[in-house]
Design an enzyme around this catalytic site. Sequence first.
Site, PDB file in Angstrom:
ATOM      1  N   THR A  17       6.077  18.794 -13.318  1.00 57.69           N
ATOM      2  CA  THR A  17       7.336  18.359 -12.710  1.00 57.69           C
ATOM      3  C   THR A  17       8.199  19.566 -12.345  1.00 57.69           C
ATOM      4  O   THR A  17       8.848  19.579 -11.300  1.00 57.69           O
ATOM      5  CB  THR A  17       8.100  17.420 -13.660  1.00 57.69           C
ATOM      6  OG1 THR A  17       7.239  16.347 -14.017  1.00 57.69           O
ATOM      7  CG2 THR A  17       9.353  16.876 -13.023  1.00 57.69           C
ATOM      8  N   ALA A  18       8.173  20.596 -13.195  1.00 55.74           N
ATOM      9  CA  ALA A  18       8.972  21.797 -12.925  1.00 55.74           C
ATOM     10  C   ALA A  18       8.531  22.462 -11.623  1.00 55.74           C
ATOM     11  O   ALA A  18       9.358  22.990 -10.872  1.00 55.74           O
ATOM     12  CB  ALA A  18       8.846  22.784 -14.077  1.00 55.74           C
ATOM     13  N   GLU A  29      12.709  24.168 -19.155  1.00 56.38           N
ATOM     14  CA  GLU A  29      12.144  24.151 -20.518  1.00 56.38           C
ATOM     15  C   GLU A  29      10.925  23.253 -20.479  1.00 56.38           C
ATOM     16  O   GLU A  29      11.052  22.035 -20.324  1.00 56.38           O
ATOM     17  CB  GLU A  29      13.175  23.578 -21.506  1.00 56.38           C
ATOM     18  CG  GLU A  29      14.427  24.426 -21.676  1.00 56.38           C
ATOM     19  CD  GLU A  29      14.168  25.697 -22.459  1.00 56.38           C
ATOM     20  OE1 GLU A  29      13.101  25.830 -23.078  1.00 56.38           O
ATOM     21  OE2 GLU A  29      15.048  26.577 -22.423  1.00 56.38           O
ATOM     22  N   CYS A  36       7.763  19.426 -27.980  1.00 52.54           N
ATOM     23  CA  CYS A  36       7.217  20.567 -27.238  1.00 52.54           C
ATOM     24  C   CYS A  36       6.827  21.698 -28.174  1.00 52.54           C
ATOM     25  O   CYS A  36       6.003  22.536 -27.839  1.00 52.54           O
ATOM     26  CB  CYS A  36       8.236  21.053 -26.221  1.00 52.54           C
ATOM     27  SG  CYS A  36       9.822  21.420 -26.976  1.00 52.54           S
ATOM     28  N   GLU A  72      18.002  28.780 -23.523  1.00 48.24           N
ATOM     29  CA  GLU A  72      19.199  28.027 -23.885  1.00 48.24           C
ATOM     30  C   GLU A  72      19.650  28.482 -25.266  1.00 48.24           C
ATOM     31  O   GLU A  72      18.822  28.874 -26.085  1.00 48.24           O
ATOM     32  CB  GLU A  72      18.894  26.522 -23.899  1.00 48.24           C
ATOM     33  CG  GLU A  72      18.470  25.978 -22.539  1.00 48.24           C
ATOM     34  CD  GLU A  72      18.062  24.504 -22.540  1.00 48.24           C
ATOM     35  OE1 GLU A  72      18.348  23.830 -21.556  1.00 48.24           O
ATOM     36  OE2 GLU A  72      17.446  24.046 -23.521  1.00 48.24           O
ATOM     37  N   GLY A 129      11.040  19.171 -19.426  1.00 46.68           N
ATOM     38  CA  GLY A 129       9.957  18.228 -19.149  1.00 46.68           C
ATOM     39  C   GLY A 129       8.664  18.979 -18.945  1.00 46.68           C
ATOM     40  O   GLY A 129       8.488  20.085 -19.477  1.00 46.68           O
ATOM     41  N   SER A 130       7.776  18.404 -18.155  1.00 45.80           N
ATOM     42  CA  SER A 130       6.440  18.989 -18.030  1.00 45.80           C
ATOM     43  C   SER A 130       6.411  20.116 -16.993  1.00 45.80           C
ATOM     44  O   SER A 130       7.252  20.188 -16.095  1.00 45.80           O
ATOM     45  CB  SER A 130       5.438  17.909 -17.661  1.00 45.80           C
ATOM     46  OG  SER A 130       5.725  17.432 -16.371  1.00 45.80           O
ATOM     47  N   ASN A 180      10.879  12.492 -25.109  1.00 46.41           N
ATOM     48  CA  ASN A 180      10.430  12.671 -26.499  1.00 46.41           C
ATOM     49  C   ASN A 180      11.569  12.770 -27.508  1.00 46.41           C
ATOM     50  O   ASN A 180      11.457  12.266 -28.623  1.00 46.41           O
ATOM     51  CB  ASN A 180       9.483  13.874 -26.600  1.00 46.41           C
ATOM     52  CG  ASN A 180      10.140  15.170 -26.228  1.00 46.41           C
ATOM     53  OD1 ASN A 180      11.036  15.212 -25.390  1.00 46.41           O
ATOM     54  ND2 ASN A 180       9.723  16.239 -26.861  1.00 46.41           N
TER      55      ASN A 180
HETATM   56  P1  NAD Z   1       8.252  14.752 -17.148  1.00 49.51           P
HETATM   57  O1  NAD Z   1       8.204  16.080 -16.505  1.00 49.51           O
HETATM   58  O2  NAD Z   1       7.295  13.726 -16.714  1.00 49.51           O
HETATM   59  O3  NAD Z   1       9.682  14.104 -17.000  1.00 49.51           O
HETATM   60  C1  NAD Z   1      10.866  14.767 -17.410  1.00 49.51           C
HETATM   61  C2  NAD Z   1      12.030  14.249 -16.614  1.00 49.51           C
HETATM   62  O4  NAD Z   1      11.865  14.629 -15.246  1.00 49.51           O
HETATM   63  C3  NAD Z   1      12.177  12.728 -16.606  1.00 49.51           C
HETATM   64  O5  NAD Z   1      13.543  12.400 -16.619  1.00 49.51           O
HETATM   65  C4  NAD Z   1      11.554  12.360 -15.279  1.00 49.51           C
HETATM   66  O6  NAD Z   1      12.020  11.131 -14.768  1.00 49.51           O
HETATM   67  C5  NAD Z   1      11.988  13.510 -14.400  1.00 49.51           C
HETATM   68  N1  NAD Z   1      11.161  13.749 -13.211  1.00 49.51           N
HETATM   69  C6  NAD Z   1       9.859  13.451 -13.014  1.00 49.51           C
HETATM   70  N2  NAD Z   1       9.476  13.813 -11.773  1.00 49.51           N
HETATM   71  C7  NAD Z   1      10.547  14.355 -11.164  1.00 49.51           C
HETATM   72  C8  NAD Z   1      10.787  14.924  -9.883  1.00 49.51           C
HETATM   73  N3  NAD Z   1       9.819  15.013  -8.970  1.00 49.51           N
HETATM   74  N4  NAD Z   1      12.015  15.395  -9.599  1.00 49.51           N
HETATM   75  C9  NAD Z   1      12.996  15.336 -10.511  1.00 49.51           C
HETATM   76  N5  NAD Z   1      12.838  14.807 -11.737  1.00 49.51           N
HETATM   77  C10 NAD Z   1      11.629  14.321 -12.080  1.00 49.51           C
HETATM   78  O7  NAD Z   1       8.122  15.044 -18.695  1.00 49.51           O
HETATM   79  P2  NAD Z   1       8.032  13.959 -19.866  1.00 49.51           P
HETATM   80  O8  NAD Z   1       6.657  13.384 -19.837  1.00 49.51           O
HETATM   81  O9  NAD Z   1       9.210  13.069 -19.817  1.00 49.51           O
HETATM   82  O10 NAD Z   1       8.220  14.875 -21.148  1.00 49.51           O
HETATM   83  C11 NAD Z   1       7.180  15.516 -21.786  1.00 49.51           C
HETATM   84  C12 NAD Z   1       7.102  16.967 -21.391  1.00 49.51           C
HETATM   85  O11 NAD Z   1       8.334  17.624 -21.670  1.00 49.51           O
HETATM   86  C13 NAD Z   1       6.068  17.744 -22.167  1.00 49.51           C
HETATM   87  O12 NAD Z   1       5.367  18.598 -21.310  1.00 49.51           O
HETATM   88  C14 NAD Z   1       6.890  18.548 -23.156  1.00 49.51           C
HETATM   89  O13 NAD Z   1       6.287  19.709 -23.642  1.00 49.51           O
HETATM   90  C15 NAD Z   1       8.087  18.852 -22.363  1.00 49.51           C
HETATM   91  N6  NAD Z   1       9.200  19.212 -23.231  1.00 49.51           N
HETATM   92  C16 NAD Z   1       9.651  20.521 -23.271  1.00 49.51           C
HETATM   93  C17 NAD Z   1      10.687  20.885 -24.108  1.00 49.51           C
HETATM   94  C18 NAD Z   1      11.209  22.288 -24.170  1.00 49.51           C
HETATM   95  O14 NAD Z   1      12.322  22.478 -24.643  1.00 49.51           O
HETATM   96  N7  NAD Z   1      10.482  23.303 -23.721  1.00 49.51           N
HETATM   97  C19 NAD Z   1      11.280  19.919 -24.914  1.00 49.51           C
HETATM   98  C20 NAD Z   1      10.804  18.618 -24.872  1.00 49.51           C
HETATM   99  C21 NAD Z   1       9.767  18.280 -24.012  1.00 49.51           C
END
Ligand code: NAD
Length: 489
Positions: free
Chosen positions: A237-238, A255, A289, A470, A233-234, A157
């Site tokens: 995934t976390a 995050e 986010c 952070e 990320g999401s 994003n």
């Molecule tokens: P995502 O979790 O799908 O992907 C994030 C990253 O993780 C990508 O680089 C992806 O390739 C990688 N990834 C996916 N599966 C993985 C795995 N099994 N092991 C290791 N890495 C893996 O998230 P997205 O769709 O790219 O981003 C959107 C999400 O991010 C939303 O939920 C949003 O709220 C969140 N987000 C949070 C913050 C914050 O600071 N809290 C900021 C921006 C976005």
Amino acid sequence: PTMAHSQALLVLENFIGGKFVPCSSYVDSYNPSTGDVYCRVPDSGKEEVEAAVKAAKDAFPVWSSKSPLERSQILNKLADLIEHDLEAFAQAESKDQGKTITFARTVDIPRAVHNFRFFASSILHHVTECTEMPTMGCVHYTSRAPVGVAGLISPWNLPLYLLTWKIAPAIACGNTVVAKPSEMTSVTAWMMCKLLEKAGVPPGVVNVVFGTGAKAGEALVCHPDVPLISFTGSTLTAQQITERSAPHCKRLSLELGGKNPAIIFDDADLSQCIPTTVRSSFANQGEICLCTSRIFVQRGIYREFLKRFVTEVKKWKTGNPSDPTVDVGALISKEHLEKVRNYVKKAQAEGARVLCGEGVDPLALPPGNQKGYFMLPTVIAEVKDESCCMQEEIFGPVTCVVAFDTEEEVIKRANGVKYGLAATVWSGSVGRVHRVAHRLQSGLVWTNCWLVRDLNLPFGGMKASGIGREGAKDSYEFFTEVKTITIKH
Ligand code: NAD
């Protein structure tokens, strides 16, 4: 998708040990505003991650023993080089991500530059602790050292903005890194790699491995020589990252997503609140986010708010992201657009009212953008708190507006989701904003404003929105290992 322009495809390469290296296979990357494949991104796996980790390990002894001042000067140089190419970076980010050129020019790239400058400065000003025990004849002090090779994984994003928010503190503290940007938005990270040598970043200090989460991301998370993972990320995934890294006891910074409330009391200054809440709901297509997605309005002003809010939302122009007069660009992918649209359909099926946007207003797009992933900013009212639209992160241009009566009630409802990232509170009463801010389960609370950030202070979420924070001190603590030393004299 057409591959008609295959000659013109941009082909990215991994950046390992200071060199660009091709990969044996690639994944397609789309231009979200046209629906065309325009770029090929390395589909890296274990082998490429192994090479990058090795390069990072080799570079660690020299980089970690440089003085903070030396590292600071290099970070500042890199900031200057990115800033010099700001327009090219902004164009690339807008094309790759679908965001408006205006947003990329005014938010994404300036912030990426600032991330390097900020940590170049803050790294010079940390102090460690010291205590004395005169009766034991002892002094104790702490020392901090970089941890080693940091694995950095970022989402689509805010591509360069969020990646540099990790790279900058990691290398400022003396770590070396292997970064993996989102496979959907890799171009600006690749452009940044081209500037590293000129900035004076030694080979192997910053390695970038492109590819999918399932292959490249997982290989990084599972690598035994990467003791810390910083992930944005999401939440889903976390969970996977937590499970996969558990056997290695890795240090994690997570995050994650949000379902952020805006709470608007009847004494709020609506002339400030309405434009800010339109922005907090729809900036970057709602793909931040921190975006507001549940708006609670006190009953006395509910009707007036809705009328004025919808009028303002309708003024936002959706269309070609490279047009500087456009406010809403394209969503990241076809799949994501479908997902966001489905939420609107579900809300309607549950009896909610769509006041503007999706399915209600016509979306007129320029001829070149007919196959792009566009959607109008959408406002939904009369949604039940239990509805998936009020519980799940939609991460698109959709916001829900509901009425409330009392302070006690709204705090409970605002806290009634699994997330806890950011909240906004609007009221003219100082007492009330403090009271409500204290009781919200949220890592960040903005009162009478949104997205005003001091990078010195902690950023991060509670509950399913993350683990860790952070910021100047927080990132320093995450990216260093602390030791307590006792001296008896
Ligand atoms: P995502 O979790 O799908 O992907 C994030 C990253 O993780 C990508 O680089 C992806 O390739 C990688 N990834 C996916 N599966 C993985 C795995 N099994 N092991 C290791 N890495 C893996 O998230 P997205 O769709 O790219 O981003 C959107 C999400 O991010 C939303 O939920 C949003 O709220 C969140 N987000 C949070 C913050 C914050 O600071 N809290 C900021 C921006 C976005």
